[in-house]
Write a protein that holds these residues in place. Structure first.
Motif, PDB file in Angstrom:
ATOM      1  N   LEU A  42       0.833  -1.212   0.000  1.00  0.00           N
ATOM      2  CA  LEU A  42       0.000   0.000   0.000  1.00  0.00           C
ATOM      3  C   LEU A  42       0.865   1.258   0.000  1.00  0.00           C
ATOM      4  CD1 LEU A  42      -2.738  -1.094   2.570  1.00  0.00           C
ATOM      5  CD2 LEU A  42      -2.846  -1.190   0.067  1.00  0.00           C
ATOM      6  N   HIS A  62       1.043   4.030  -2.913  1.00  0.00           N
ATOM      7  CA  HIS A  62       0.839   5.444  -2.594  1.00  0.00           C
ATOM      8  C   HIS A  62       1.978   6.297  -3.152  1.00  0.00           C
ATOM      9  CE1 HIS A  62      -0.274   9.005  -0.234  1.00  0.00           C
ATOM     10  NE2 HIS A  62       1.014   9.111   0.073  1.00  0.00           N
ATOM     11  N   SER A 114      -4.207   1.956  -3.470  1.00  0.00           N
ATOM     12  CA  SER A 114      -3.755   2.078  -2.086  1.00  0.00           C
ATOM     13  C   SER A 114      -4.906   2.440  -1.155  1.00  0.00           C
ATOM     14  CB  SER A 114      -2.647   3.136  -2.007  1.00  0.00           C
ATOM     15  OG  SER A 114      -2.182   3.267  -0.691  1.00  0.00           O
ATOM     16  N   TYR A 146      -5.194   2.276   2.945  1.00  0.00           N
ATOM     17  CA  TYR A 146      -4.099   3.152   3.365  1.00  0.00           C
ATOM     18  C   TYR A 146      -4.632   4.569   3.552  1.00  0.00           C
ATOM     19  CZ  TYR A 146       0.661   4.968   3.727  1.00  0.00           C
ATOM     20  OH  TYR A 146       1.820   5.553   4.177  1.00  0.00           O
TER      21      TYR A 146
END
Length: 404
Positions: free
Chosen positions: A352, A356, A382, A387
């Protein structure tokens, strides 16, 4: 007359003493006593052997000792261990103590030949289970233990578990591993997790000093697996334990208890032993101290040991983007982040974070050509995985878009 009565009194007391001793030993026949001296007689040895073959635990123990010490027969370590093991199975506490001494040598002896002799003797006993259960004799029997095959068969779970426990006691690594898995997770429709019989086995043998057993018991007490949490006890069992898993858990305990210097020392030793988790965590310690160049070296070492250690890649991505310990190279940094985003396990935190950062770098055109669609696609992956930073970024991005 007084002298004669005194002699009688001495004889009477001696007989009384011997009678009490025999009762304390379980009322065994007179020929069973006089310890090792009686065993020097071949005739007495034959009596023990005959009785042992009929299942008498005391005779099995004495026969094992006879083979172990060469009393009344030639020394034979394999036969000694075999009869001591049978005596232990039949409830002989003395045989258990004798075998405990032998098992301890596996963990403490510096004589590799002695250790190998013990392992081979134990292996020979374990092979007897295949003879007892012919249906378990398979080509891959060395990898799949008798107890494991029985557990997944149609027979009695109780019998199968008993065999698996005995194989683990005999230091068969596949059996030890399977017993740990069975204790932690149970066996669907057959055994519940934290089976008390497995727990009793571990409590019975942990004092023998076998590293694998001690790690499993430490794990139980650290994670509360069927027992109350006892971190000091877990720590005691792990310190000086050479197993990699034991050292990794010890690192976690030190770190949890705020003993950072000890935690760092464990990771350095693990890194020197080429354990990937040790190299990575030691790199993190160096990074936190500002020793970025050395940290990069350990992150690279981590990837040499394990090319898919995603956390190390994330740290190297950051190092190249920011120029920490290396010459700044945004393209190299981007490649590390994207490798994690594309190669990591779905939903894992490292994946994640990689998604990102890859999304952010695409949007800003850092280390790659600017691409809004790709950037938003990675950020959405993500955010969908949970996240929080990606969620917040996309909310802010949508607000900015609405204001245009």
């Amino acid at each position: 007359m007084k002298k004669f009565n005194g002699i009688l009194m001495v004889q009477y007391l001696l007989c009384a003493f011997l009678g009490i001793f025999f009762l304390a030993e379980g009322a065994v026949p007179l020929f069973n006593y006089v310890s090792n001296q009686s065993l020097s007689s071949r005739k007495t040895f034959d009596v023990y052997r005959a009785s042992a073959q009929e299942g008498d635990s005391f005779s099995q123990y004495r026969l094992g000792k006879a083979y172990l010490e060469g009393i009344g027969t030639e020394e034979d370590f394999g036969k000694a261990v075999k009869w001591l093991f049978h005596a232990r199975q039949n409830g002989s506490y003395k045989a258990e103590l004798e075998l405990s001494k032998i098992r301890k040598k596996v963990a403490t002896s510096s004589d590799s030949n002695e250790v190998m002799e013990i392992i081979l003797a134990f292996q020979e006993i374990a092979n007897e289970f295949h003879k007892k259960y012919p249906e378990t004799k398979k080509p891959d029997a060395m990898q799949e233990t008798t107890g494991t095959i029985l557990l997944f068969g149609e027979g009695s779970e109780d019998e199968a578990l008993d065999v698996l426990i005995q194989e683990a006691y005999l230091l068969r690594a596949p059996a030890q591993i399977m017993l740990r898995i069975t204790y932690k997770y149970g066996l669907e429709d057959k055994l519940e997790p934290y089976d008390p019989r497995i727990l009793a086995h571990y409590q019975r043998v942990v004092g023998d000093g076998i590293p694998r057993d001690q790690f499993y018991v430490a794990e139980m007490h650290y994670y509360e697996l069927g027992v109350k949490r006892n971190v000091p006890y877990a720590r005691e069992l792990l310190e000086n334990n050479p197993l990699e898993d034991a050292q990794e858990l010890l690192f976690a305990i030190y770190y949890e208890q705020g003993e950072i210097e000890l935690a760092e020392e464990v990771t350095k030793q693990a890194a020197d032993n080429d354990y990937s988790w040790g190299a990575y965590n030691y790199g993190v310690f160096l990074k936190e101290k500002g020793s970025h160049k050395e940290a990069v070296e350990y992150f690279n070492k981590t990837l040499e040991i394990d090319p898919e250690y995603w956390e190390a890649m994330l740290n190297l991505g950051q190092a190249y983007i920011r120029g920490w310990g290396v010459e700044e190279n945004s393209m190299q940094g981007f490649s590390f982040y994207k490798a994690v985003a594309d190669g990591g396990s779905e939903g894992e935190e490292a994946t994640l974070i990689g998604q990102h950062m890859t999304g952010i770098l695409y949007l800003q055109g850092i280390g790659t050509q600017k691409d809004l669609d790709q950037g938003l696609a990675y950020l959405n992956k993500s955010a969908t995985g949970g996240y929080e930073k990606s969620k917040q970024f996309l909310l802010g991005y949508e607000r900015d878009e609405n204001q245009i």
